[in-house]
Design an enzyme around this catalytic site. Structure first.
Site, PDB file in Angstrom:
ATOM      1  CG  HIS A  29      71.213  31.600  53.401  1.00 15.84           C
ATOM      2  ND1 HIS A  29      70.195  30.829  52.900  1.00 15.84           N
ATOM      3  CD2 HIS A  29      72.189  30.741  53.747  1.00 15.84           C
ATOM      4  CE1 HIS A  29      70.562  29.553  52.938  1.00 15.84           C
ATOM      5  NE2 HIS A  29      71.766  29.480  53.448  1.00 15.84           N
TER       6      HIS A  29
ATOM      7  CD  GLU B 120      67.343  31.571  51.393  1.00 11.14           C
ATOM      8  OE1 GLU B 120      67.338  30.428  51.866  1.00 11.14           O
ATOM      9  OE2 GLU B 120      68.328  32.311  51.453  1.00 11.14           O
TER      10      GLU B 120
ATOM     11  CB  THR C 187      84.305  30.388  50.069  1.00  5.71           C
ATOM     12  OG1 THR C 187      85.314  29.528  49.572  1.00  5.71           O
ATOM     13  CG2 THR C 187      84.871  31.301  51.154  1.00  5.71           C
TER      14      THR C 187
END
Lengths: 291, 397
Positions: free
Chosen positions: A248, A209, A97
């Site tokens: 993100h 990242e 999710t």
């Protein structure tokens, strides 16, 4: 061997009968993953995709011995689903999710610390041990069996890395997508540690990242562990501007320490083989493993 | 989602946090009315006029001014409204001021000297818990305090199971060196502030300064509030607080289309599925000698409609000299994505004037490349990531 999931894992799907859950459950079953059932409150006692549906996770643990779960429950209810799984005694909780409120995750991540379980994600592609278990949303065919472990915050970039590794003639032990949210259950360090400790994994690819300190923490652990198992590192987002969230929720440069450049330096200083171009991950693995 | 000072203060106040009172105005006339009303309610003689834009350092750019009478309120309101406010946190074009906040003057003389503190509430990503960060050095840039005198910054981590506890609020008040009425006021302030943060599902509260007035009241004089976008579904009343005038218009359009887009300064546009791969693609563009013009995640489906929307967004940027499409087809087959790209390209006809490089990898990648090559459209194809970079390099030359 492998880590987290294998052919003996007894896996349930939470949010089993929803559209996302159904679609990916079917894909996982087709792959040969040992899905033993699913949970959708109110639909207990029925069957879905030929597997039993339970009202609660504890029913699934009791009746089919579930030890692993994959969660597709919508964001508003996902943290509750994680805590339910932890309370029922599930050992590996993989949460796909995306968009769970941070407040809910703070609660869930602190709740599960008191339980004997491991959370992967949320907002992650899942975990795959090729030819044994695909517990996620990744395209299974990309991941051929082999000796390279992958840890990544991202979905498609994990597939990219796996594909490059496979094209170089190598394969994957287990690929772990840890997720791109600010609060995640399994950190880069946790995942690298698992893979470095796995006897079948000869080398680890760590894809990070911008944002946060997870890669630096993993690098520090690696350096201190004294491990000789090679780790290849890539950090995405060198060209990302400070202060902007790049897709993100956790990918945001807040200070000078969480830029791609700063992280790469820490990785290099810790003895990790850093690749600058995302197109060279596979090549680097081949180079390191051929030595 | 970022809020204006006045919106942040509304939220604070609704949780019982003491604030410097103010009324928002859109015209000089409204500003004068607001000032009169504030004088009636608070007895304030002077007023502070504050530009409402999403940027810090407003005072430095001339967006915060003191008015000593109603004539000055009108004058200053007229001056600040409509100005392009340039601060250390804005671009050099600045931000247009559409609204101002008329506030009471809280720096009035009295028994004690007013004092300014710094306080913020935010997530500590390392521990997964919220923390209150505070410093007796308020009213100044906190980054410089952190650089020069890090010992003057304190943190208090909050256990999510208990929320803020009374001893924690006391500890903070003691660290500010307070006593008597001010001490009590501060413990109330801190407790209410944390409860407001928690209750409103915020991801950042920054109150700089928190003021101790000359009569020992503790007030939030400014507020910077960022709400957690993922939690907006349970705060319907906050959704209307979004001020799209403060955002990049292309980014607003992208969000409405369900695309994740960030505008950048470079010359090569990109369209990618997945945030991590999108960032990696931006980096690759740089390696190929270009600069990324944007971040754009088209998501998992990448059908014709979304691809077309994405192309349109990228092409709004006149600096774009080439577009790189990078799709890793997993669950979504590459040939489907290719069909989407061809359809979008044909629909857009001659709107596309820059070279396009499409890199498709994953399920049915070869077939997808074949489809595009045979479609008679001006698109270069690639399968390997490296190949895509080389082609970007080629077209830029």
């Amino acid at each position: 061997m492998s880590v987290l999931v294998n052919k003996n894992s007894k896996i349930i799907v939470q949010g089993f009968t929803g559209s996302e859950g159904s679609f990916h459950a079917e894909q996982m079953i087709d792959y040969g993953t040992n899905i033993v059932g699913g949970v959708t409150p109110g639909k207990g006692g029925t069957k879905h995709l030929g597997k039993p549906v339970f009202n609660t996770v504890s029913d699934a643990v009791e009746k089919v011995g579930a030890d692993t779960t994959i969660i597709f429950v919508p964001p508003a209810f996902a943290a509750d689903a994680i805590m339910e799984a932890a309370d029922a005694g599930i050992k590996v909780i993989i949460t796909i999710t995306e968009g769970i409120p941070v407040k809910d995750m703070i609660k869930a991540s602190n709740y599960i610390k008191r339980k004997d379980c491991r959370l992967i994600g949320p907002n992650c592609p899942g975990v795959i041990t090729p030819d044994e278990a695909k517990v996620g949303i990744m395209p299974g065919f990309v991941f051929k069996k082999g000796t390279v472990g992958i840890v990544s915050k991202s979905g498609t970039l994990t597939y990219e890395a796996a594909d490059q590794v496979v094209k170089e003639g190598f394969g994957i032990t287990t690929a772990i997508g840890i997720g791109g949210d600010p609060i995640i259950g399994t950190t880069t360090k946790d995942a690298v540690e698992m893979l470095v400790g796995d006897p079948d994994t000869e080398c680890v690819v760590m894809i990070g990242e911008i944002g946060g300190q997870l890669e630096a923490e993993a690098a520090k652990w690696y350096k201190e562990s004294g491990s000789k198992k090679p780790v290849i590192g890539f950090i995405a987002g060198e060209t990302a501007p400070a202060g902007r969230t790049m897709g993100h929720a956790g990918a945001i440069v807040g200070g000078s320490e969480d830029t791609a450049q700063a992280k790469k330096k820490i990785l290099k200083d810790s003895g990790i083989h850093v690749v600058d171009s995302p197109a060279e991950i596979g090549k680097k693995v081949a180079e390191v493993l051929s030595k | 989602m970022n809020l204006h000072e006045y919106q942040g203060k509304e939220i604070l106040s609704s949780y019982g946090v003491a604030i410097q009172k103010g009324i928002v105005a859109k015209t000089p006339k409204e500003a004068v009315e607001a000032a009169k009303k504030l004088t009636e309610e608070t007895g304030t003689g002077w007023h502070v006029i504050k530009a409402q834009v999403h940027a810090g350092g407003r005072g430095k750019g001339g967006g915060v001014k003191l008015a000593k009478n109603l004539k000055e309120v009108e004058q200053l309101a007229d001056e600040i409204l409509g100005m392009h406010l340039v601060t250390p946190q804005t671009s050099k074009e600045g931000k247009e001021v559409h609204q101002i906040l008329i506030t009471e003057d809280v720096y009035y003389p009295g028994d004690n000297e007013p004092e300014e503190y710094y306080m913020s509430v935010l997530l500590n990503r390392a521990t997964g818990k919220n923390m209150i960060m505070y410093s007796p050095e308020g009213g100044v840039d906190i980054e410089s305090v952190a650089d020069k005198t890090p010992e003057k910054i304190f943190t208090e981590e909050i256990d999510p199971a208990t929320g803020i506890l009374p001893f924690q609020a006391r500890k903070i008040a003691f660290n500010f060196g307070l006593e008597g009425k001010a001490f009590k006021e501060m413990t109330k302030f801190v407790t209410a502030l944390y409860n407001a943060y928690d209750g409103s599902d915020s991801s950042l509260f920054e109150i700089n300064p928190v003021l101790k007035t000359s009569d020992d009241k503790i007030l939030a004089v400014d507020s910077k509030v960022t709400l957690d976008d993922s939690a907006l579904f349970r705060h319907k009343d906050y959704q209307s607080m979004r001020d799209t005038r403060e955002e990049d218009p292309t980014e607003v359009e992208a969000r409405e289309a369900g695309l994740s887009y960030v505008n950048l300064d470079g010359n090569v546009g990109c369209m990618v599925n997945g945030a991590g791969l999108a960032m990696a693609t931006m980096d690759l563009i740089k390696f190929a000698g270009g600069e990324p013009a944007n971040f754009l995640d088209v998501g998992g489906t990448a059908d014709a409609k979304r691809v077309e929307q994405a192309f349109k967004l990228i092409l709004k940027d006149e600096k774009v000299e080439a577009i790189l499409v990078n799709i890793f087809g997993g669950i979504v087959r590459c040939d489907r994505v290719a069909e989407g790209i061809i359809e979008a390209y044909k629909n857009m006809g001659d709107q596309i004037k820059v070279p396009i490089i499409v890199r498709l990898q994953g399920t049915n990648a070869e077939k997808a490349v074949e489809l595009i090559n045979e479609a008679g459209i001006n698109v270069k194809t690639a399968v390997q990531f490296k190949e895509a970079a080389d082609k970007v390099h080629e077209v830029l030359d």
